[in-house]
Design a protein around this motif. Structure first.
Motif, short mmCIF file in Angstrom:
data_model
loop_
_atom_site.label_atom_id
_atom_site.label_comp_id
_atom_site.label_asym_id
_atom_site.label_seq_id
_atom_site.Cartn_x
_atom_site.Cartn_y
_atom_site.Cartn_z
N CYS A 140 0.84 -1.19 0.00
CA CYS A 140 0.00 0.00 0.00
C CYS A 140 0.88 1.24 0.00
CB CYS A 140 -0.91 0.03 1.23
SG CYS A 140 -2.08 -1.35 1.32
N LEU A 141 0.49 2.22 -0.80
CA LEU A 141 1.21 3.48 -0.89
C LEU A 141 0.40 4.56 -0.18
CD1 LEU A 141 3.82 4.68 -2.16
CD2 LEU A 141 2.41 5.37 -4.11
N TRP A 142 1.07 5.30 0.73
CA TRP A 142 0.41 6.31 1.56
C TRP A 142 1.04 7.67 1.31
CZ3 TRP A 142 -3.39 4.01 4.63
CH2 TRP A 142 -3.27 2.62 4.81
N LYS A 143 0.21 8.71 1.23
CA LYS A 143 0.72 10.07 1.11
C LYS A 143 1.12 10.57 2.50
CE LYS A 143 -1.31 12.67 -1.83
NZ LYS A 143 -2.30 13.54 -2.53
N TYR A 144 2.26 11.26 2.56
CA TYR A 144 2.75 11.80 3.82
C TYR A 144 2.74 13.33 3.76
CZ TYR A 144 5.86 12.88 7.70
OH TYR A 144 6.39 13.39 8.86
N PRO A 145 2.29 14.04 4.81
CA PRO A 145 2.02 13.55 6.16
C PRO A 145 0.57 13.18 6.45
CG PRO A 145 2.10 15.91 6.20
CD PRO A 145 2.36 15.52 4.77
N SER A 146 -0.33 13.29 5.46
CA SER A 146 -1.75 13.03 5.73
C SER A 146 -2.03 11.56 5.99
CB SER A 146 -2.59 13.50 4.54
OG SER A 146 -2.31 12.73 3.38
N MET A 147 -1.17 10.67 5.47
CA MET A 147 -1.33 9.22 5.58
C MET A 147 -2.64 8.75 4.97
SD MET A 147 1.51 8.17 6.66
CE MET A 147 1.18 6.42 6.95
N THR A 148 -3.04 9.40 3.89
CA THR A 148 -4.16 8.91 3.10
C THR A 148 -3.63 7.91 2.07
OG1 THR A 148 -3.92 10.81 1.61
CG2 THR A 148 -5.54 11.00 3.38
N LYS A 149 -4.40 6.88 1.81
CA LYS A 149 -3.94 5.83 0.90
C LYS A 149 -4.03 6.30 -0.54
CE LYS A 149 -4.99 1.47 1.72
NZ LYS A 149 -5.72 0.17 1.75
N VAL A 150 -2.89 6.21 -1.24
CA VAL A 150 -2.84 6.55 -2.65
C VAL A 150 -3.34 5.39 -3.50
CG1 VAL A 150 -1.32 7.25 -4.54
CG2 VAL A 150 -0.92 8.13 -2.24
#
Length: 212
Positions: A140-150
């Motif tokens: 799983c790929l997550w956007k940082y710093p929001s930690m929403t899943k890409v």
């Protein structure tokens, strides 16, 4: 934990007996001045390289509810560490190791077996094993710093054991329980501009295809 200095005649530099169960993850910071260690007893320690011989830790984190199996230092915020817990935890936690606090926690619904930061964009990749739902054996790929899943990709049949990133920061290899290694062009090349973020254009499971 045993620390060796291979440049010295006496290779044994220090021996630290702090974890009460097996040490299942170790990661030096990018600057080499701090060491993170995760244990099967759910403990995460931060050590200063200059004080390793004293066995005195800088921080002890007890938030995880299972073995701390994955560790990764952020390449663009040197005090930030990501950690991932096992089956009974299933959380990625982001730590500020300067202040000694957890700054983000995300439930992934699956055992976390590996973490790798994207050096070219503000993202972090996680690999997974056993799950409570359909998210097992994926990355799983997550956007940082929001930690929403890409996005997510790579439906491995057996569980993923670990992740490792290539020196150029583009390719990631997953070590799988069926004794195979699988190579993924996950992280795109560096982009110009100040955003350090990019849009997901596709999710593929081929060595010759990029996630973008």
């Amino acid at each position: 934990m045993i620390l060796f200095e291979v440049r010295a005649r006496n290779h044994l530099a220090s021996c630290i007996k702090k974890h009460s169960d097996e040490v299942c993850s170790l990661k030096w910071s990018n600057e080499g001045d701090r060491l993170a260690s995760g244990g099967s007893e759910k403990q995460l320690y931060i050590w200063e390289a200059s004080k390793m011989s004293s066995s005195k830790f800088l921080h002890q984190f007890t938030d995880h509810c299972a073995a701390v199996k994955a560790l990764a230092w952020c390449p663009y915020q040197h005090n930030v560490l990501a950690s991932g817990g096992g089956w009974n935890d299933r959380c990625i936690r982001i730590w500020n190791t300067q202040k000694g606090i957890c700054i983000h926690s995300i439930e992934t619904k699956a055992q976390i077996s590996g973490l790798e930061w994207n050096r070219h964009h503000k993202e972090i990749l996680s690999s997974h094993g056993y799950s409570t739902g359909e998210d097992q054996n994926k990355q799983c790929l997550w956007k940082y710093p929001s930690m929403t899943k890409v996005g997510e990709f790579g439906n491995h049949e057996p569980r993923i054991i670990n992740l490792c990133q290539s020196p150029d920061g583009v390719t990631v290899v997953s070590a799988v329980a069926d004794e195979t290694l699988r190579f993924w062009d996950v992280f795109g090349p560096p982009t110009t501009g100040i955003s350090m973020a990019s849009d997901l254009q596709g999710l593929f499971s081929s060595r010759n295809s990029q996630i973008r």
